[in-house]
Design an enzyme around this catalytic site. Sequence first.
Site, PDB file in Angstrom:
ATOM      1  N   ARG A  77     -24.861 -18.629  17.167  1.00 42.84           N
ATOM      2  CA  ARG A  77     -24.957 -19.951  16.550  1.00 42.84           C
ATOM      3  C   ARG A  77     -23.714 -20.257  15.737  1.00 42.84           C
ATOM      4  O   ARG A  77     -23.140 -19.383  15.090  1.00 42.84           O
ATOM      5  CB  ARG A  77     -26.211 -20.086  15.686  1.00 42.84           C
ATOM      6  CG  ARG A  77     -26.171 -19.561  14.270  1.00 42.84           C
ATOM      7  CD  ARG A  77     -26.297 -18.054  14.066  1.00 42.84           C
ATOM      8  NE  ARG A  77     -27.215 -17.373  14.928  1.00 42.84           N
ATOM      9  CZ  ARG A  77     -28.496 -17.157  14.677  1.00 42.84           C
ATOM     10  NH1 ARG A  77     -28.988 -17.513  13.537  1.00 42.84           N
ATOM     11  NH2 ARG A  77     -29.250 -16.534  15.534  1.00 42.84           N
ATOM     12  N   GLY A  86     -21.283 -18.670  13.250  1.00 45.71           N
ATOM     13  CA  GLY A  86     -20.325 -17.867  14.001  1.00 45.71           C
ATOM     14  C   GLY A  86     -20.792 -16.432  14.124  1.00 45.71           C
ATOM     15  O   GLY A  86     -20.014 -15.501  13.940  1.00 45.71           O
ATOM     16  N   HIS A  87     -22.080 -16.272  14.429  1.00 48.88           N
ATOM     17  CA  HIS A  87     -22.657 -14.942  14.593  1.00 48.88           C
ATOM     18  C   HIS A  87     -23.982 -15.042  15.354  1.00 48.88           C
ATOM     19  O   HIS A  87     -24.477 -16.130  15.605  1.00 48.88           O
ATOM     20  CB  HIS A  87     -22.874 -14.258  13.241  1.00 48.88           C
ATOM     21  CG  HIS A  87     -23.874 -14.948  12.371  1.00 48.88           C
ATOM     22  ND1 HIS A  87     -23.520 -15.914  11.460  1.00 48.88           N
ATOM     23  CD2 HIS A  87     -25.223 -14.835  12.279  1.00 48.88           C
ATOM     24  CE1 HIS A  87     -24.610 -16.346  10.841  1.00 48.88           C
ATOM     25  NE2 HIS A  87     -25.663 -15.716  11.330  1.00 48.88           N
ATOM     26  N   ALA A  88     -24.522 -13.881  15.683  1.00 54.18           N
ATOM     27  CA  ALA A  88     -25.858 -13.765  16.270  1.00 54.18           C
ATOM     28  C   ALA A  88     -26.580 -12.656  15.519  1.00 54.18           C
ATOM     29  O   ALA A  88     -25.962 -11.860  14.808  1.00 54.18           O
ATOM     30  CB  ALA A  88     -25.777 -13.436  17.754  1.00 54.18           C
TER      31      ALA A  88
END
Length: 135
Positions: A98, A51-53
Site C-alpha cells: 500500500r 510504501g510497505h506491506a
Amino acid sequence: MSTNADVKLIEIPKIQDRRGNLSVIEETTIPFKSNRVYYLYDIPSGSRRGGHAHKIQQEFLIALSGSFDVVLKDGKSTQIVTLNKPNAGLLIVDGIWRELRNFSSGAVCLVLASGEFDEDDYIREYKNFRLFKNR
C-alpha cells in the site's frame, strides 16, 4: 496468498440527526479486533505515506477529513481507491502493498490495525515484497 480482490471498502454505520452525524465501529464492523490505532495528519502537499506491506497484519483505513488515494498492489495487479468519506473505510488484508498519496489539504487518515507494532511484520522494500509473494 491474498490479492487486491480481498481488499474491501466497508461502509461504517452512520447515525444521523439534526445535531450531526455519528459513526460507530464495533466488533461486527471489521473482521478483526483492533489492537492499535494511529492517524496521519498535517501531511505536506505532494507527500506519500505507506510504501510497505504486512506479512500478517490487517489494517482498516478511514479518511476522517479530506481525501487521499490508496494505491494497492498484490504483485500482479494495481488498484487505486480514493477515500473521502468518514463513514467508509478500506480493509487492507495481509500481503498487500500500500501507498497513500494525493492528500487533500487538512486530510486525516485514521488506521485501525489488527496487531501492535512489530517491525518483523513489515516488508519495506518492493523487491522483497515481490519475493514474498512469489515464494
